[in-house]
Design a protein around this motif. Sequence first.
Motif, PDB file in Angstrom:
ATOM      1  N   CYS A 263       0.834  -1.202   0.000  1.00  0.00           N
ATOM      2  CA  CYS A 263       0.000   0.000   0.000  1.00  0.00           C
ATOM      3  C   CYS A 263       0.871   1.256   0.000  1.00  0.00           C
ATOM      4  O   CYS A 263       1.831   1.349   0.751  1.00  0.00           O
TER       5      CYS A 263
ATOM      6  N   GLN B 296      -0.200   4.127   0.927  1.00  0.00           N
ATOM      7  CA  GLN B 296      -0.631   4.961   2.054  1.00  0.00           C
ATOM      8  C   GLN B 296      -0.010   4.490   3.369  1.00  0.00           C
ATOM      9  O   GLN B 296       0.551   5.281   4.110  1.00  0.00           O
ATOM     10  N   CYS B 297      -0.106   3.200   3.657  1.00  0.00           N
ATOM     11  CA  CYS B 297       0.372   2.703   4.953  1.00  0.00           C
ATOM     12  C   CYS B 297       1.524   1.714   4.821  1.00  0.00           C
ATOM     13  O   CYS B 297       2.156   1.387   5.804  1.00  0.00           O
TER      14      CYS B 297
ATOM     15  N   SER C  82       1.535  -1.469   4.173  1.00  0.00           N
ATOM     16  CA  SER C  82       1.260  -2.875   4.459  1.00  0.00           C
ATOM     17  C   SER C  82       0.999  -3.621   3.154  1.00  0.00           C
ATOM     18  O   SER C  82       0.599  -3.014   2.160  1.00  0.00           O
TER      19      SER C  82
ATOM     20  N   CYS D  95      -6.710  -1.264  -0.094  1.00  0.00           N
ATOM     21  CA  CYS D  95      -5.887  -1.775   1.002  1.00  0.00           C
ATOM     22  C   CYS D  95      -6.782  -2.264   2.132  1.00  0.00           C
ATOM     23  O   CYS D  95      -7.670  -1.530   2.575  1.00  0.00           O
TER      24      CYS D  95
ATOM     25  N   SER E 290      -6.034  -2.792   5.233  1.00  0.00           N
ATOM     26  CA  SER E 290      -5.728  -2.246   6.552  1.00  0.00           C
ATOM     27  C   SER E 290      -6.084  -0.771   6.677  1.00  0.00           C
ATOM     28  O   SER E 290      -6.459  -0.320   7.751  1.00  0.00           O
ATOM     29  N   CYS E 291      -5.975   0.027   5.618  1.00  0.00           N
ATOM     30  CA  CYS E 291      -6.325   1.446   5.736  1.00  0.00           C
ATOM     31  C   CYS E 291      -7.478   1.854   4.821  1.00  0.00           C
ATOM     32  O   CYS E 291      -8.040   2.926   4.985  1.00  0.00           O
TER      33      CYS E 291
HETATM   34 ZN   LIG Z   1      -2.944   0.872   3.346  1.00  0.00          ZN
END
Ligand SMILES: [Zn+2]
Length: 62
Positions: free
Chosen positions: A31, A33-34, A36, A44, A46-47
Amino acid sequence: MAVPKRKTSKSKTASRKAQNMKKPISRASSCSQCGSPALPHHACPSCGYYNGRQVLTVATEE
Ligand SMILES: [Zn+2]
């Protein structure tokens, strides 16, 4: 109509069907953004971000 000359052996059948079993989920992408691991062309998990914007509401977010 063409007919196979020989019966397909058990070995040949098994080796062909072995390809159906070995499919690991490739998580080569991560990802942006984060960071992961996330599947390519998927939001994603997780986010909840995809293509730089939030598309999912993740339950763990506060
Ligand atoms: Zn993410």
